[in-house]
Design a protein around this motif. Sequence first.
Motif, PDB file in Angstrom:
ATOM      1  N   PHE A  72      -4.182   4.890   5.598  1.00 50.37           N
ATOM      2  CA  PHE A  72      -2.971   4.268   5.594  1.00 50.37           C
ATOM      3  C   PHE A  72      -3.160   3.257   4.399  1.00 50.37           C
ATOM      4  O   PHE A  72      -4.121   2.593   4.590  1.00 50.37           O
ATOM      5  CB  PHE A  72      -2.553   3.703   6.625  1.00 50.37           C
ATOM      6  CG  PHE A  72      -2.489   4.879   8.103  1.00 50.37           C
ATOM      7  CD1 PHE A  72      -1.237   5.373   8.126  1.00 50.37           C
ATOM      8  CD2 PHE A  72      -3.483   5.216   8.610  1.00 50.37           C
ATOM      9  CE1 PHE A  72      -1.115   6.430   9.116  1.00 50.37           C
ATOM     10  CE2 PHE A  72      -3.401   6.266   9.564  1.00 50.37           C
ATOM     11  CZ  PHE A  72      -2.368   7.024   9.752  1.00 50.37           C
ATOM     12  N   ILE A  73      -1.940   3.223   3.487  1.00 50.70           N
ATOM     13  CA  ILE A  73      -2.076   2.287   2.281  1.00 50.70           C
ATOM     14  C   ILE A  73      -1.108   1.603   2.561  1.00 50.70           C
ATOM     15  O   ILE A  73       0.241   1.570   2.363  1.00 50.70           O
ATOM     16  CB  ILE A  73      -2.181   2.988   1.088  1.00 50.70           C
ATOM     17  CG1 ILE A  73      -3.463   3.909   0.961  1.00 50.70           C
ATOM     18  CG2 ILE A  73      -2.317   1.956  -0.090  1.00 50.70           C
ATOM     19  CD1 ILE A  73      -3.552   4.747  -0.187  1.00 50.70           C
ATOM     20  N   GLY A  74      -1.360  -0.036   2.508  1.00 48.21           N
ATOM     21  CA  GLY A  74      -0.265  -0.965   2.510  1.00 48.21           C
ATOM     22  C   GLY A  74      -0.235  -1.326   1.009  1.00 48.21           C
ATOM     23  O   GLY A  74      -0.972  -1.640   0.411  1.00 48.21           O
ATOM     24  N   ILE A  75       1.039  -1.255   0.686  1.00 45.91           N
ATOM     25  CA  ILE A  75       1.382  -1.690  -0.819  1.00 45.91           C
ATOM     26  C   ILE A  75       2.166  -2.619  -1.250  1.00 45.91           C
ATOM     27  O   ILE A  75       3.193  -2.848  -0.392  1.00 45.91           O
ATOM     28  CB  ILE A  75       2.063  -0.344  -1.441  1.00 45.91           C
ATOM     29  CG1 ILE A  75       1.189   1.148  -1.282  1.00 45.91           C
ATOM     30  CG2 ILE A  75       2.738  -0.390  -2.971  1.00 45.91           C
ATOM     31  CD1 ILE A  75       1.855   2.284  -1.471  1.00 45.91           C
ATOM     32  N   ASN A  76       2.052  -3.434  -1.962  1.00 51.61           N
ATOM     33  CA  ASN A  76       2.871  -4.647  -2.334  1.00 51.61           C
ATOM     34  C   ASN A  76       3.195  -4.375  -3.706  1.00 51.61           C
ATOM     35  O   ASN A  76       2.587  -3.952  -4.606  1.00 51.61           O
ATOM     36  CB  ASN A  76       1.827  -5.979  -2.254  1.00 51.61           C
ATOM     37  CG  ASN A  76       1.570  -6.628  -0.964  1.00 51.61           C
ATOM     38  OD1 ASN A  76       2.309  -6.574  -0.071  1.00 51.61           O
ATOM     39  ND2 ASN A  76       0.118  -6.651  -0.661  1.00 51.61           N
ATOM     40  N   LEU A  77       4.731  -4.660  -3.859  1.00 53.61           N
ATOM     41  CA  LEU A  77       5.263  -4.113  -5.000  1.00 53.61           C
ATOM     42  C   LEU A  77       5.581  -5.643  -5.852  1.00 53.61           C
ATOM     43  O   LEU A  77       5.293  -6.829  -5.428  1.00 53.61           O
ATOM     44  CB  LEU A  77       6.565  -3.665  -4.941  1.00 53.61           C
ATOM     45  CG  LEU A  77       6.853  -2.479  -3.940  1.00 53.61           C
ATOM     46  CD1 LEU A  77       8.302  -2.047  -3.726  1.00 53.61           C
ATOM     47  CD2 LEU A  77       6.090  -1.474  -4.771  1.00 53.61           C
ATOM     48  N   ASN A  78       5.805  -5.514  -7.287  1.00 52.58           N
ATOM     49  CA  ASN A  78       5.906  -6.563  -7.922  1.00 52.58           C
ATOM     50  C   ASN A  78       7.093  -7.522  -7.639  1.00 52.58           C
ATOM     51  O   ASN A  78       6.988  -8.643  -7.749  1.00 52.58           O
ATOM     52  CB  ASN A  78       5.899  -6.348  -9.626  1.00 52.58           C
ATOM     53  CG  ASN A  78       4.550  -5.530 -10.050  1.00 52.58           C
ATOM     54  OD1 ASN A  78       3.558  -6.112  -9.844  1.00 52.58           O
ATOM     55  ND2 ASN A  78       4.612  -4.482 -10.789  1.00 52.58           N
ATOM     56  N   ALA A  79       8.190  -6.529  -7.319  1.00 54.74           N
ATOM     57  CA  ALA A  79       9.336  -7.120  -6.934  1.00 54.74           C
ATOM     58  C   ALA A  79      10.121  -6.418  -5.980  1.00 54.74           C
ATOM     59  O   ALA A  79       9.901  -4.960  -6.122  1.00 54.74           O
ATOM     60  CB  ALA A  79      10.223  -7.513  -8.130  1.00 54.74           C
ATOM     61  N   ALA A  80      10.905  -6.866  -5.120  1.00 51.84           N
ATOM     62  CA  ALA A  80      11.562  -6.095  -4.158  1.00 51.84           C
ATOM     63  C   ALA A  80      12.533  -5.086  -4.866  1.00 51.84           C
ATOM     64  O   ALA A  80      12.729  -3.789  -4.579  1.00 51.84           O
ATOM     65  CB  ALA A  80      12.678  -6.927  -3.284  1.00 51.84           C
ATOM     66  N   THR A 103       8.607  -4.480   7.038  1.00 54.25           N
ATOM     67  CA  THR A 103       8.534  -6.035   6.905  1.00 54.25           C
ATOM     68  C   THR A 103       6.838  -6.489   7.042  1.00 54.25           C
ATOM     69  O   THR A 103       6.114  -5.623   7.530  1.00 54.25           O
ATOM     70  CB  THR A 103       9.287  -6.832   8.001  1.00 54.25           C
ATOM     71  OG1 THR A 103       8.654  -6.151   9.328  1.00 54.25           O
ATOM     72  CG2 THR A 103      10.900  -6.283   7.903  1.00 54.25           C
ATOM     73  N   GLY A 104       6.568  -7.721   6.953  1.00 54.29           N
ATOM     74  CA  GLY A 104       5.299  -8.130   6.913  1.00 54.29           C
ATOM     75  C   GLY A 104       4.528  -8.326   5.970  1.00 54.29           C
ATOM     76  O   GLY A 104       4.898  -8.515   4.572  1.00 54.29           O
ATOM     77  N   ALA A 105       3.190  -7.918   6.030  1.00 53.11           N
ATOM     78  CA  ALA A 105       2.115  -7.830   4.940  1.00 53.11           C
ATOM     79  C   ALA A 105       2.656  -7.022   3.625  1.00 53.11           C
ATOM     80  O   ALA A 105       2.001  -7.331   2.533  1.00 53.11           O
ATOM     81  CB  ALA A 105       0.771  -7.551   5.383  1.00 53.11           C
ATOM     82  N   TYR A 106       3.225  -6.047   3.837  1.00 51.92           N
ATOM     83  CA  TYR A 106       3.301  -4.885   2.807  1.00 51.92           C
ATOM     84  C   TYR A 106       4.810  -4.423   2.661  1.00 51.92           C
ATOM     85  O   TYR A 106       5.631  -4.518   3.706  1.00 51.92           O
ATOM     86  CB  TYR A 106       2.603  -3.479   3.124  1.00 51.92           C
ATOM     87  CG  TYR A 106       1.082  -3.916   3.539  1.00 51.92           C
ATOM     88  CD1 TYR A 106       0.432  -4.468   2.498  1.00 51.92           C
ATOM     89  CD2 TYR A 106       0.607  -3.566   4.678  1.00 51.92           C
ATOM     90  CE1 TYR A 106      -0.971  -4.629   2.840  1.00 51.92           C
ATOM     91  CE2 TYR A 106      -0.402  -3.878   5.246  1.00 51.92           C
ATOM     92  CZ  TYR A 106      -1.522  -4.500   4.427  1.00 51.92           C
ATOM     93  OH  TYR A 106      -2.956  -4.595   4.794  1.00 51.92           O
ATOM     94  N   ASN A 107       5.279  -4.183   1.378  1.00 52.18           N
ATOM     95  CA  ASN A 107       6.505  -3.786   1.310  1.00 52.18           C
ATOM     96  C   ASN A 107       6.619  -2.339   1.688  1.00 52.18           C
ATOM     97  O   ASN A 107       7.595  -1.866   2.301  1.00 52.18           O
ATOM     98  CB  ASN A 107       6.811  -3.668  -0.183  1.00 52.18           C
ATOM     99  CG  ASN A 107       6.823  -5.361  -0.700  1.00 52.18           C
ATOM    100  OD1 ASN A 107       5.961  -5.662  -1.500  1.00 52.18           O
ATOM    101  ND2 ASN A 107       7.663  -5.878  -0.487  1.00 52.18           N
ATOM    102  N   ILE A 108       5.678  -1.358   1.554  1.00 51.36           N
ATOM    103  CA  ILE A 108       5.576  -0.026   1.588  1.00 51.36           C
ATOM    104  C   ILE A 108       4.204   0.348   2.260  1.00 51.36           C
ATOM    105  O   ILE A 108       3.401  -0.184   2.083  1.00 51.36           O
ATOM    106  CB  ILE A 108       5.887   1.200   0.464  1.00 51.36           C
ATOM    107  CG1 ILE A 108       7.192   0.574  -0.228  1.00 51.36           C
ATOM    108  CG2 ILE A 108       5.818   2.322   0.741  1.00 51.36           C
ATOM    109  CD1 ILE A 108       7.261   1.203  -1.607  1.00 51.36           C
TER     110      ILE A 108
END
Length: 153
Positions: A72-80, A103-108
């Motif tokens: 499982f990979i939590g992904i943070n994006l540069n911007a919404a 919601t929370g620590a990751y966007n996707i």
Amino acid sequence: MTPHAKIDDLDRDILQALMTNARTPYAELAKRFDVSPATVHVRIEKMKSAGIIEGTKVVVNPKILGYDVCCFIGINLNAARDYHSALRKLNALDEVVEAYYTTGAYNIFVKLMCKSIEELQYVLIDKLQAIDEVQSTETLISLQNPINRNVIP
């Protein structure tokens, strides 16, 4: 908000039987629940029309096909605003089998299946982290999947 469908005990029994084996003949279900095959047919068609039953599918055993690494990979994006383009690029990766907007620590949050740790490393470096919209990732490797079930109708 989506309206919730109303089902009775017979609908629940039929759903649970089909979730166990979607290929169970209507006549067998009818006998088991002491109703006519036509009743089973009508009930199933109503549940399809209501969107409760969305179809049937073949469940593939990934281990038998050589997919030994589930992560499982939590992904943070540069911007919404990058969500839609990032999602299109993630959808193009065969290794990504599920994706969630969270919601929370990751966007996707994605579920990824690979045949080996080496393949996972390649996918992370050369595919997933190469997506321009991805700012950072965190990978969690699954050791086992002890609970895997549908919701109880």
